[in-house]
Design an enzyme around this catalytic site. Sequence first.
Site, PDB file in Angstrom:
ATOM      1  CB  CYS A 128      -0.949  -0.011   1.193  1.00  0.00           C
ATOM      2  SG  CYS A 128      -0.181  -0.354   2.780  1.00  0.00           S
ATOM      3  CG  HIS A 248      -0.872   4.026   4.955  1.00  0.00           C
ATOM      4  ND1 HIS A 248      -1.555   3.767   6.119  1.00  0.00           N
ATOM      5  CD2 HIS A 248      -0.407   2.818   4.506  1.00  0.00           C
ATOM      6  CE1 HIS A 248      -1.507   2.462   6.367  1.00  0.00           C
ATOM      7  NE2 HIS A 248      -0.827   1.872   5.404  1.00  0.00           N
TER       8      HIS A 248
END
Length: 343
Positions: A128, A248
Site C-alpha cells: 500500500c 496512510h
Amino acid sequence: MKKYNVAILGATGAVGKEFLELIEERNFPFAELKLLASSRSAGKKIDFMGKTYTVEEAKPESFENVQIALFAGGAASKALAPEAVKRGAVVIDNSSAFRMDPKVPLVIPEVNPEAIKEHQGIIANPNCSTIIMLMALKPIYDKAKIKRIVVSTYQAVSGAGKEAIDELENQVVAHIQRASIEANILPGASLPKHYQIAFNLLPQIDVFVDGDYTKEEMKMVHETHKILGDHTIGISPTAVRVPVFRSHSESINLELAEPLSAQEARNLLSAFPGVVVEDEPADMVYPMPLLTSGKNDVAVGRIREDKSVPYGLNLWVVGDQIRKGAALNALQIAEYMIGHNLV
C-alpha cells in the site's frame, strides 16, 4: 458488456469488504460471485446488491468456473493462487507472496499498465505504501528522472488489520476512563513485545531485516525498483505506525536528475489520473488522512523546492490504503484486463 465469474478470497476482512463496496460503486461486470474465507469465517452471511451470499471455506476446487479471483491478502495466497490459475482463473493478489517473483507482474495501472499483459495467471498488487508513493512520483519520474528518494511514512492502524483498529479504540477509551492500557497487537501480533499506539508513534512496521531496516521499508525499495524498471534510484525509507484509523501519509524528499520547479510538479500531478493536488499553503489547504479516507484519489500537497540539493522537491502525499492501496488498485487491474481483452 461481457460479465465474469468472480471470486473474492478474504471476503470478510477489511479489503474484502472494500472489494464489495467498489464492485457495486463501479458497476463491475460480474455474473456470479463467490465469497471465500478461512474455515473460521465459512458460513457467515453477507448481503450484497439485493442478494444474500454465504461465505465458503476457500479450497482449490472453489475456483472452478472462476475467471477473475481477487485475493485480499494473507497466508492463503501462496497455496491457493496456483490452484486458482490451474482452474483457469486470473489471480490478482494483495499479499506479498508473489510481488518479487520475476514471472509475476507487479502493477499500478496508472504507472505500469503495460506489465499486465505479461502475466502468467497471477498479477501482484504492490504494498500500500509503495502504491501511494508511486502515484505521486510517476509523472515526476517521467519528466525529470529521480536519483534519490527519502520517504517517511505515517501509516494508519487499519494497515495492521481489524485487531489493530480495535486496539487503538480500546486504548483511547481506557485512557479516558483512567483504566490500565493494554497492548497486545502492535507493532505486530507475532512479535515478542507490544507497545501502546494511542497517543504514541511506533517506528517499526513488520520485522527488522539486514541493515536494521524493517521488511515494510524494504518492500518500498524493491517494489519501486521493479515497478519503474529502474534499479539506479537510491531509496531511504522509514515506516512509522501512527494513531490514525485510516489513510496512510508520506513525507517524500526527492533528488532529481533534471530541474523541475514546484509549479511544474503541481501541473504534472494535477494532470495525472488518480491524483488530486491539494496545495494552497496560504489557505492552510493540504492533504490529511481524515479527508482522504474513503476516497479513491491520492492527494498531494506541501509541494516545495528543496534548495539543499541541485534539483530537489518535497512532497506530502496521503491516500486511503484500503482503497487505492489495496482493493481499488486490484479492481482497476481487473478492469484494465477486461477493457483490453486480456481475460
